[in-house]
Motif scaffolding. Structure first.
Motif, PDB file in Angstrom:
ATOM      1  N   THR A 229      50.633  38.570  43.551  1.00  0.00           N
ATOM      2  CA  THR A 229      50.113  37.205  43.470  1.00  0.00           C
ATOM      3  C   THR A 229      50.942  36.369  42.518  1.00  0.00           C
ATOM      4  OG1 THR A 229      47.854  37.913  43.986  1.00  0.00           O
ATOM      5  CG2 THR A 229      48.106  35.799  42.873  1.00  0.00           C
ATOM      6  N   VAL A 230      51.262  35.157  42.944  1.00  0.00           N
ATOM      7  CA  VAL A 230      51.998  34.195  42.121  1.00  0.00           C
ATOM      8  C   VAL A 230      51.080  33.035  41.788  1.00  0.00           C
ATOM      9  CG1 VAL A 230      53.993  32.655  42.026  1.00  0.00           C
ATOM     10  CG2 VAL A 230      54.161  34.843  43.244  1.00  0.00           C
ATOM     11  N   GLU A 231      50.982  32.693  40.512  1.00  0.00           N
ATOM     12  CA  GLU A 231      50.193  31.532  40.086  1.00  0.00           C
ATOM     13  C   GLU A 231      51.094  30.303  40.044  1.00  0.00           C
ATOM     14  OE1 GLU A 231      48.697  29.895  35.919  1.00  0.00           O
ATOM     15  OE2 GLU A 231      47.638  31.753  36.448  1.00  0.00           O
TER      16      GLU A 231
ATOM     17  N   THR B 209      47.041  29.954  43.677  1.00  0.00           N
ATOM     18  CA  THR B 209      47.890  31.146  43.772  1.00  0.00           C
ATOM     19  C   THR B 209      48.352  31.314  45.216  1.00  0.00           C
ATOM     20  OG1 THR B 209      46.039  32.642  44.216  1.00  0.00           O
ATOM     21  CG2 THR B 209      46.661  32.300  41.894  1.00  0.00           C
TER      22      THR B 209
ATOM     23  N   THR C  32      42.698  27.160  39.871  1.00  0.00           N
ATOM     24  CA  THR C  32      43.904  27.973  39.945  1.00  0.00           C
ATOM     25  C   THR C  32      44.422  27.962  41.381  1.00  0.00           C
ATOM     26  OG1 THR C  32      43.180  29.431  38.159  1.00  0.00           O
ATOM     27  CG2 THR C  32      44.881  30.277  39.641  1.00  0.00           C
TER      28      THR C  32
ATOM     29  N   VAL D 224      56.289  28.765  37.419  1.00  0.00           N
ATOM     30  CA  VAL D 224      55.277  29.581  38.097  1.00  0.00           C
ATOM     31  C   VAL D 224      55.076  30.844  37.255  1.00  0.00           C
ATOM     32  CG1 VAL D 224      55.820  28.703  40.411  1.00  0.00           C
ATOM     33  CG2 VAL D 224      56.991  30.747  39.555  1.00  0.00           C
TER      34      VAL D 224
END
Length: 221
Positions: free
Chosen positions: A184-186, A102, A100, A152
């Motif tokens: 938080t942005v993935e 982020t 992942t 995103v």
């Protein structure tokens, strides 16, 4: 030459043990390519009667070419949960993301209609838009050529990038999303498949994942 070379190596004083005989599938990621079956047939023909483990299967072969399942298989990209096939679907193929990427949201702005976003002024806001800036760019391993619209994930919702990816920042669309600096942005992972990011950027997930090794840490006040 396979048999004669194998015999010479087996008898050589500097070779302590026998190893595998290996081929690497050139076109297994193209399920309809006849080259793969020809390669399988040729390899099995040349190694017939040699008593040593064989290895043919890479990720694509493991999933699509059962004939390659010999004593050893060599999964690669599938271990990351990414599909080895062009336009593949990792979830449908039973794969699960294990990496992942982020980044923190570091600013939120409302950009007026008609204003541009990013270098080159290549994307113009069609209306007043709520946007966010995330602390991740191509210096961190995110693809520079990912265009507007690359997916995103923020606070339970999918959204998109806007404008060009900068060296250490990227702008995203926060229309209809409750978000604030520090969230938080993935960029890829459980919710956003790395294959989707790769297709959007006009590349393959292998390149995206390899470039992730360039990740660095930024501190923002």
């Amino acid at each position: 030459q396979v048999r004669s070379l194998f015999d010479k190596l087996s008898k050589h004083s500097n070779v302590r043990s026998k190893s595998w005989l290996v081929t690497h599938m050139a076109c297994a990621d193209e399920k309809d390519n006849s080259h793969t079956q020809a390669q399988i047939d040729q390899f099995l023909q040349y190694t017939a009667g040699i008593e040593t483990p064989l290895s043919m299967a890479n990720s694509a072969s493991i999933l699509a070419w059962s004939q390659t399942h010999t004593q050893w298989v060599r999964p690669g990209i599938m271990l990351y949960g990414a599909s080895p096939f062009e336009n593949g679907n990792a979830k449908a193929e039973g794969l699960q993301a294990v990496m992942t990427l982020t980044a923190p949201l570091i600013a939120v702005h409302t950009i007026p209609k008609g204003e541009s976003i990013g270098y080159g002024a290549s994307w113009i806001c069609p209306e007043d838009m709520r946007t966010g800036v995330i602390a991740c760019g191509y210096a961190d391993g995110y693809p520079r050529h990912a265009p507007t619209g690359t997916p995103v994930w923020v606070n339970g919702k999918e959204t998109r990038t806007l404008g060009r990816v900068s060296m250490d920042m990227t702008v995203i669309d926060l229309t209809g999303i409750e978000a604030q600096p520090g969230d938080t942005v993935e960029l890829w992972g459980k919710h956003i498949a790395v294959d989707r990011v790769a297709r959007s950027a006009g590349t393959i997930s292998y390149e995206i994942l390899c470039n992730a090794g360039n990740l660095c840490v930024h501190d923002y006040v």
